[in-house]
Every structure is written in C-alpha cells, then in structure tokens.
Design an enzyme around this catalytic site. Structure first.
Site, PDB file in Angstrom:
ATOM      1  N   LYS A 107      38.767  29.092  58.005  1.00 30.88           N
ATOM      2  CA  LYS A 107      38.206  30.526  58.258  1.00 30.88           C
ATOM      3  C   LYS A 107      37.883  30.839  59.863  1.00 30.88           C
ATOM      4  CE  LYS A 107      34.045  32.154  58.430  1.00 30.88           C
ATOM      5  NZ  LYS A 107      33.587  32.935  59.380  1.00 30.88           N
ATOM      6  N   ASN A 108      37.501  29.588  60.371  1.00 23.59           N
ATOM      7  CA  ASN A 108      37.106  29.987  61.935  1.00 23.59           C
ATOM      8  C   ASN A 108      38.533  29.737  62.768  1.00 23.59           C
ATOM      9  OD1 ASN A 108      34.567  30.568  61.271  1.00 23.59           O
ATOM     10  ND2 ASN A 108      33.803  28.471  61.785  1.00 23.59           N
ATOM     11  N   CYS A 136      26.746  37.798  60.270  1.00 27.32           N
ATOM     12  CA  CYS A 136      25.446  37.061  59.618  1.00 27.32           C
ATOM     13  C   CYS A 136      24.389  37.309  60.481  1.00 27.32           C
ATOM     14  CB  CYS A 136      25.795  35.472  59.457  1.00 27.32           C
ATOM     15  SG  CYS A 136      26.823  35.128  58.050  1.00 27.32           S
ATOM     16  N   ARG A 184      23.706  36.911  69.392  1.00 23.01           N
ATOM     17  CA  ARG A 184      25.265  36.649  69.756  1.00 23.01           C
ATOM     18  C   ARG A 184      25.858  37.376  70.694  1.00 23.01           C
ATOM     19  NH1 ARG A 184      27.760  33.676  64.487  1.00 23.01           N
ATOM     20  NH2 ARG A 184      27.439  35.800  63.556  1.00 23.01           N
ATOM     21  N   ASP A 242      27.078  25.072  62.143  1.00 28.15           N
ATOM     22  CA  ASP A 242      27.769  25.375  60.747  1.00 28.15           C
ATOM     23  C   ASP A 242      27.388  24.491  59.654  1.00 28.15           C
ATOM     24  OD1 ASP A 242      28.425  27.961  61.573  1.00 28.15           O
ATOM     25  OD2 ASP A 242      30.628  27.440  61.594  1.00 28.15           O
ATOM     26  N   ARG A 252      32.412  35.151  52.060  1.00 31.44           N
ATOM     27  CA  ARG A 252      33.025  35.334  53.758  1.00 31.44           C
ATOM     28  C   ARG A 252      33.569  34.175  53.964  1.00 31.44           C
ATOM     29  NH1 ARG A 252      29.064  35.996  57.308  1.00 31.44           N
ATOM     30  NH2 ARG A 252      31.076  36.277  58.663  1.00 31.44           N
TER      31      ARG A 252
END
Length: 419
Positions: A22-23, A115, A120, A304, A396
């Site tokens: 995903k990232n 999230c 951030r 993570d 997600r």
C-alpha cells in the site's frame, strides 16, 4: 459498518501470499500525473486507500481502471483540484501536490486526513516546494499552490519525512535543473517510487541513501511496473505465526527489506528463515521472551509495526519496553489490549509490557489501521470470542485479511456491525 468476529486459540498453519505494498502503490499511482503516456501497474493491492486514490486520479484527469491487481492509467486533460470529500479520508492524497505543480503550475489540494495517530503537518512539503519556486496560500481548508515552473534546488529536510521525500522526488523529475534532497526518507517504498520514475525516463540517483539527486527532464513516458510486496503486511503475518504458536510460509515476502523487524522478532524468540519456497515463521522452542523496541525511521524498526509487536509481547515471558518516537498518539490500541487481559502501563511515549499467560476475547474498537491489525492478532491468540469494531481502518491497509487468515486455520468472519 462491519465487525470482525474471531474465535481465538487456534495455531495457524499454511501458506499466505503477501500482497503488493500500500505504502509503495499510493505514491507510484500518484506519479501517473507526471506522465504523458498510458501506464500499467501490477501487484496493486485491492484496498480502500487504493480505490480512493483511483477516484482522485480520475477526478484529476487520469482515467484509471482496476481489475485483479492490475491498474491501467490513461492520461487526459489534467485538472488541478483535489476535493475535500476524497482527501479527508486519506493522508496520502497530498502526494498529488508536487506532481500537479510540476505538470500544470497550479494545484488546489484539500488539507489531508487519515488515521488519528498524531500531528503529521505538511509544512515540510510546502517549505521544500517553495524553494523550487512554488507559492502557497491556505484558504478555506485548501492548499492553493502556484508556480511559473519549478526549478532545481538544494533542500535539506529537518526530519526524514516519507511523504515529503516522495512529493519532492516527483516534483523534481520535471523541474528545470538539478535538485538535491538531503536527510531524505530511506524507506524501501521511496526506492520503489524512484525505480518506477527511472523506468519512465527520470534521472534519479541515490535512492535508499540519505541524499537523492534528481536532474529534471522535459517529459516522462509510460511503462509497465510491478509494485513491491508489502513489508508491513508480511511482518503482521509473521507475528500471526508466533502469537498463535503456529507455522506460516509467506510467499512474495520482501525479506531483504525487513531486517529491523526480522531481527527484533528473532530476539523475541521467533524462528524465521528464508527457504526456497518462501519465508518460514514459527515460535522458537524456548517460547516468546520480552524485548525492548524503539521505533525509528528506516532502517530502524518501523512505527507501522509497533502495535503488532506489542500484541506479541503481551504473551512473552518477562517485560518489554516499547518507545514510540515517530507519532505521539500511536498508543490508542493499548487500552483495548488491556481489555483483553494484557498488562501494559503507559508513561508518555513509552509503554511497559509485562507478559501474561493468556489473553481473553472481548469486544474491542480499532482506532487506526495498525491498531486494527494488533487487535486481530490478539484475538487470534485469545481464549474465547473477540469482536473487532470499526474495521474500515483495517480495510485501508490489508487486502482481504480475514480471507487470508481463514485459509490458514483461523476462525474469523466479517459480520454487519448490528449483527
């Protein structure tokens, strides 16, 4: 709204294929904005954030289709506005800012959401793009950016921000002259983005190190590109083997990108080895033992994976200290684990975990993506039934997680929230 219901206590056995990252996929898909030719991506995970990104790209003028892990993108007339209704659900939406400025010289992007794991801010993105010639105004919840053409610059980040590195890397590909990015994020996903851009004709060197050099080119062409496997999903399933005292073989596992996680899991008592068939993971003969963990930018232990390893350490012999240095609000899963019988004490950015003999199933509520995964892991090991609520967070970042777990012996099912 849906929940996951888990009947825990069963060791998991079998094979799991790790999905695309995903990232890595999110910034690579956003890089489509830079291209003037059709592009095909493979190994793209079927995730909520991916489909949000494809909706955004369609709005911006990049016609996208998704089928069985393949995304085809056909560029058309670009639009400059990323609307709030989409951006509010996914922080990575801000990654369209740099490419839009590079292609159009204008961008209107809603302030991002995602999230709730702490502040951030995007100021690192904006201040760096200003050095390349962009000007910004914040108005009614939108970032309005303009430039007469981006130019190369020497940029040093105060912190190795992943999103900031990716945004600037994309913008610099079409900027005039050379851009030097210092103190950049060294995550494998950044290197994957750079590899894709190079395949499209970009002139980039230094990815994977703390300094990246980009020499701008006039245009980028299309290609076919496979997204790297997801190292966070892989780490989560490695822990699933250890926390349930089972044995799992992971296919398509990015073993060489996971040193910090692999070393810490071995230190905690897991037996993990690379075989000709994949990565084999199980609990070691001496059982699980407490370890100390401190999250750090890559190549350190990833934030993570903090929630997931905490779930494992709840059942380890002895005590563990977990220090979260990246996000200030990333301990919201702690109280949910305590509801299941974990012994965890918080002091600022540090959690003290004392291992217990067993966890007990309970209704728990997910607060963010990785917290969701930690609660699923705890539920797999717990005695009795665990109901994980608000699993839209999980969707997600994990592709059909309950299906993969059910295939290796987990008793887990998805049910309507009011069932």
């Amino acid at each position: 709204m849906e929940n996951l219901v888990i009947e825990g206590g069963l060791p998991l056995h079998g094979e799991i294929c790790v999905s695309g990252s995903k990232n890595a996929a999110l910034p690579i898909l956003m890089a489509s904005i830079l291209l003037n030719e059709p592009t095909t991506f493979t190994n793209v995970p079927d995730l909520r954030d991916i489909h949000t990104t494809l909706k955004l790209l369609n709005i911006l003028g990049c016609a996208c289709s998704f089928q069985d892990g393949r995304v085809d993108v056909q560029p058309a007339a670009l639009q400059s506005e990323a609307p709030y209704d989409l951006v509010k659900t996914m922080r990575a939406s801000v990654l369209c800012l740099g490419p839009l400025l590079a292609r159009l010289g204008v961008a209107r992007v809603a302030m991002p959401g995602g999230c709730a794991i702490g502040a951030r801010p995007v100021n690192l993105h904006l201040s760096a793009l200003e050095k390349m010639g962009a000007e910004f105004e914040l108005e009614e919840g939108y970032i309005n950016g303009r430039c007469k053409g981006l130019h190369g610059a020497h940029i040093q980040f105060d912190f190795p921000t992943v999103g900031g590195t990716e945004n600037l890397l994309m913008a610099a590909c079409l900027a005039e002259g050379e851009t030097i990015l210092e103190n950049v994020a060294r995550e494998p996903e950044v290197s994957d983005l750079a590899a894709f851009l190079i395949r499209c004709g970009a002139d980039i060197e230094g990815q994977g190190s703390s300094v990246i050099r980009v020499r701008g080119v006039s245009s980028l062409h299309g290609c076919e590109y496979a997204v790297m496997p997801d190292r966070i999903e892989a780490g989560t399933f490695l822990i699933a083997a250890g926390i349930t005292d089972g044995e799992l073989l992971l296919k398509n596992c990015p073993y060489n990108d996971m040193d910090a996680v692999l070393n810490k899991l071995r230190e905690a008592g897991m037996d993990i080895r690379l075989t000709d068939s994949g990565v084999l993971a199980r609990r070691g003969t001496d059982g699980l033992r407490g370890v100390d963990v401190s999250t750090r930018p890559h190549p350190g232990f990833p934030t993570d994976m903090q929630a997931q390893i905490m779930a494992l350490l709840c059942l380890a012999d002895g005590s563990s200290m977990i220090d979260e240095t990246i996000f200030e609000n990333r301990f919201m899963h702690v109280q949910e684990l305590v509801r299941m019988g974990a012994d965890i004490r918080l002091s600022g950015s540090t959690a003290m975990v004392r291992g217990v003999e067993r966890l007990t199933g309970a209704p728990v509520m997910a607060s963010d993506l990785r917290a969701s995964a930690s609660l699923v892991l705890a539920g797999l090991a717990a005695r009795g039934k665990t109901t994980v609520q608000r699993i839209y967070h999980l969707d997600r970042g994990y592709e059909h997680m309950e299906c993969k777990l059910r295939a290796v012996g987990a008793r887990i099912r998805r049910v309507p929230a009011d069932a």
